[in-house]
Scaffold this active site. Structure first.
Site, PDB file in Angstrom:
ATOM      1  N   ASP A 431       0.625  -0.761   0.199  1.00  0.00           N
ATOM      2  CA  ASP A 431      -0.019  -0.230   0.198  1.00  0.00           C
ATOM      3  C   ASP A 431       1.027   1.441   0.063  1.00  0.00           C
ATOM      4  O   ASP A 431       1.838   1.371   0.852  1.00  0.00           O
ATOM      5  CB  ASP A 431      -0.512  -0.174   1.687  1.00  0.00           C
ATOM      6  CG  ASP A 431      -2.141   1.317   1.133  1.00  0.00           C
ATOM      7  OD1 ASP A 431      -2.737   1.492   0.317  1.00  0.00           O
ATOM      8  OD2 ASP A 431      -1.697   1.658   2.120  1.00  0.00           O
ATOM      9  N   GLU A 484       1.426  -0.762  -5.533  1.00  0.00           N
ATOM     10  CA  GLU A 484       0.408   0.835  -5.169  1.00  0.00           C
ATOM     11  C   GLU A 484       1.264   1.527  -5.520  1.00  0.00           C
ATOM     12  O   GLU A 484       1.710   2.442  -4.468  1.00  0.00           O
ATOM     13  CB  GLU A 484      -0.748   0.602  -4.875  1.00  0.00           C
ATOM     14  CG  GLU A 484      -1.473   1.736  -4.663  1.00  0.00           C
ATOM     15  CD  GLU A 484      -2.272   2.592  -3.484  1.00  0.00           C
ATOM     16  OE1 GLU A 484      -3.527   3.195  -3.434  1.00  0.00           O
ATOM     17  OE2 GLU A 484      -1.626   2.497  -2.274  1.00  0.00           O
TER      18      GLU A 484
END
Length: 765
Positions: A431, A484
């Protein structure tokens, strides 16, 4: 005994009572006297009497130096097999003496590897471990807290009193204590006293299980008792290159997929009901499903829908539901909201048995400031930078790991290995990578610190990500590591030996934004924005991209996918089907968020669950049916995935018909040479004789059409397929004369052996 020694004994005893003694082994346990005799000193706060039980004899222990330091002399080394008979509050019990067990748990090589950041299995040393010391079963506690004055184990083993179980400080800032006869299931924390006199109660950074929120204690839990049944899956996975496989991911949040009634509790194996974990204050009477219940309901659903993987939003322990799991406090534990670590292992095992891979979201970029967590852990900035210009995300209210510190980097890299080793996961999605790579991320001028070269790149984070990915693929060659990363940082998916970050997939955020911007437009205006749906092909081979429509796009007022679409209800469903079909036929692996597969209407809410009742309405059931058949088509047609990252795999037929908002292209695979023709019409205007060039003459079977009646469409199409005409267009000598339904995408497959009659007869059968 000299007066100086007596004074030392009194002072040491007082330091113990005041929780200021960092080397209790120097005073407690078996000690040899100058006379050659031995003395056993036991630390038993608030005891009335203590007896030493040795070789069947009972020796009364005295308190010459402090009321809680009991001692008795004996003629030989008593070892560690003696016991203490303790009377406290009128109640007597026997126990082994924790300070008789002096064996160092962290060996010299362990400390060396940890200090240089290369102990990939440090979790086998750190934390609370059920083990044997000298033939006695118990729990070894081990913690890194180099700046602490003292550390104690507290918990229900000692009424949370830090005076009872002070730990021994070892080299390298390691603290250890073996508590004999302690069982699994005990709640514990570490009480850390700092050099400036403050006292903190911290959960175990390496704890393998924690209490259900809002409680925050760690729980003694085993590592290696689970019986796995997925050897064939793991062996097959690690022999394959995942990039050469069809990957279609169902991203989800376990706590908001579906709820159960608190009046219908989960029943344990022994027949007792498990206390329900409330889903949310705003939904009284609802409870979270357990890992076993999710295995029974989620896995068959995902398999039926044809997804290859489940991606779980963070299931590491976290205190606040509203963080969605992205503010982690228990890095080495699956959250107890849904059950035990072994129940999560069983969930993964069941996924593998059904041919489904498991990806988890991993959050090494930041951590919360909760008092029981890593923040200011031992009275100093141990895990984070001290300077808030590089150590704090003010917008998120979180702290940033100090990647330059070897032990901190080791904590994270070993954590990555831990999840693959202990829970057999198949991949991670990292993330917020951009927040790690740039020192000025979400920071105004003057509130960030340049790197050693004067730039904004976080070189320490770069080295950490490279190390993490290198170690991951060294141990688990078939793993997925997905970034990401929302900027144009180069070489994200290049190997570390080539200077890349070492991921093997990257979310294509540019594609996502372009697609949503395009599909939110009134179809009439799309003719002026054709570049939105074609531009991604110009850069799609610069990285190994995964196309993702994630949870971030259906929250905070952005609307769910269906309600992003313009037009009336029919057009909203048609647009949704067309977007998903374009996603599945575009180069790159696929990820969609739960609810998109049936046209969820409401925004995602972590405290709610999905609108499953919508499946009773045919338009939603049609989208649901289409996604299932898209996944089936995707798996059975290698042209849609085998050469995702090779330019051979994609060829435009026509990307310039912006006046009609129509695109056409081929997907190809190099092994057998098969190929598909894809044609999409992104306006509500149908076309009855639309020419599309094709490279080879013959019959083209229509194998997929988003406008099919079974999906909720108008059922326009090409009656099963079309033979080519000798009409040159788009640089080809042959073409198809097609009917293009409104807001649709169709897939055609060339088959020179088939005729229209054969396809029509097959449809009728």
């Amino acid at each position: 005994m000299t007066s100086a020694v007596l004074d030392w004994m009194v002072q040491d005893s007082r330091r113990l009572a005041e929780c200021r003694h960092d080397h209790p082994f120097s005073l407690l346990g078996p000690q040899q006297l100058e006379s050659g005799q031995w003395v056993v000193r036991a630390w038993v706060p608030e005891a009335e009497t203590v007896e030493l039980i040795l070789d069947g004899e009972r020796l009364s222990m005295q308190t010459p130096h402090h009321p809680w330091v009991f001692e008795a002399e004996c003629s030989r080394d008593p070892g560690h097999h003696y016991k203490l008979q303790i009377r406290r509050g009128g109640i007597e019990h026997e126990q082994f003496d924790p300070w008789a067990f002096r064996h160092e748990w962290m060996g010299e090589m362990d400390r060396h590897l940890f200090a240089e950041g290369n102990h990939h299995h440090i979790w086998r040393r750190m934390g609370a471990h059920r083990c044997q010391q000298g033939g006695i079963q118990g729990v070894m506690f081990c913690l890194w807290a180099p700046n602490a004055l003292t550390v104690s184990v507290i918990g229900n083993l000692n009424s949370w009193d830090g005076r009872y179980h002070p730990m021994q400080q070892r080299l390298g800032g390691i603290w250890e204590l073996f508590v004999p006869e302690l069982e699994e299931g005990h709640f514990y924390k570490y009480e850390i006293r700092t050099q400036d006199g403050h006292c903190y109660q911290k959960a175990d950074p390496y704890g393998f299980q924690h209490e259900v929120r809002p409680d925050t204690s760690s729980i003694v839990s085993h590592l290696d008792g689970f019986q796995w049944n997925d050897d064939a899956w793991i062996n097959s996975r690690d022999r394959r290159n995942p990039l050469d496989q069809p990957i279609s991911v169902y991203e989800m949040h376990l706590g908001s997929w579906i709820h159960a009634s608190a009046d219908d509790p989960f029943i344990e194996a022994d027949g007792t009901p498990r206390p329900p974990v409330p889903a949310a204050d705003l939904k009284p009477g609802a409870r979270l499903l357990t890992y076993p219940e999710l295995a029974d309901r989620l896995i068959p659903y995902v398999k039926e829908q044809g997804f290859s993987h489940i991606e779980l939003m963070p299931i590491t322990e976290h205190p606040f539901d509203g963080s969605w799991g992205y503010q982690v406090t228990g890095w080495y534990a699956p959250t107890s909201r849904y059950g035990t670590p072994d129940e999560f292992r069983a969930f993964v095992d069941r996924c593998h048995a059904e041919g489904i891979g498991v990806i988890i979201d991993w959050v090494p970029g930041h951590f919360p400031k909760d008092s029981h967590g890593l923040a200011f852990f031992d009275g100093c900035h141990l895990y984070e930078h001290a300077d808030p210009r590089i150590g704090e995300h003010k917008e998120w209210g979180t702290l940033i790991f100090n990647y330059s510190r070897n032990e901190v980097r080791n904590f994270l890299v070993a954590n990555l290995v831990f999840w693959f080793d202990q829970f057999h996961i198949d991949g991670i999605r990292v993330d917020a990578v951009a927040s790690m790579l740039y020192r000025d991320y979400l920071r105004p001028d003057g509130e960030w610190l340049a790197n050693e070269h004067g730039g904004r790149e976080n070189t320490e984070a770069v080295r950490f990500l490279q190390q993490a990915n290198h170690v991951l693929f060294e141990h688990f060659p078939g793993a997925l590591s997905i970034a990401e990363e929302s900027t144009t940082w180069p070489m994200v998916t290049q190997p570390t030996e080539n200077g890349g970050l070492g991921f093997n997939l990257k979310w294509n955020m540019g594609w996502m934004h372009d697609m949503l911007d395009y599909f939110e437009l009134d179809p009439w205006f799309r003719q002026f924005h054709q570049n939105n749906i074609t531009f991604s092909i110009w850069y799609t081979y610069t990285e190994n991209f995964m196309l993702a429509l994630s949870h971030d796009e259906v929250v905070h007022g952005k609307s769910h996918l269906l309600h992003k679409m313009p037009g009336d209800d029919w057009q909203k469903y048609a647009n949704t089907r067309a977007l998903l079909a374009y996603m599945w036929t575009h180069p790159g692996k696929k990820t969609i968020f739960m609810g998109m597969e049936f046209g969820q209407r409401a925004e995602w809410n972590v405290w709610g669950d999905l609108q499953w009742d919508l499946l009773n309405y045919e338009p939603h059931a049609g989208v649901h049916r289409m996604v299932k058949e898209l996944n089936a088509l995707y798996k059975q047609e290698p042209a849609l995935w085998q050469d995702d990252f090779d330019q051979y795999g994609f060829q435009w037929i026509d990307c310039n018909d912006n006046r009609h908002s129509v695109i056409s292209f081929m997907r190809r695979e190099s092994t057998s040479g098969s190929w598909l023709v894809v044609v999409a019409n992104f306006t509500p205007q149908s076309h009855s004789h639309y020419k599309v060039g094709v490279p080879i003459s013959g019959f083209y079977e229509e194998i997929f059409n988003t406008d099919a009646a079974k999906y909720g469409g108008s059922n326009l199409g090409n009656l099963g397929g079309k033979p080519s005409d000798e009409w040159g267009i788009h640089g080809y000598e042959n073409s198809l004369d097609l009917c293009l339904p409104p807001l649709s995408l169709m897939v055609f497959k060339h088959d020179p052996k088939k005729s229209l009659a054969e396809v029509t007869n097959k449809e009728r059968a």
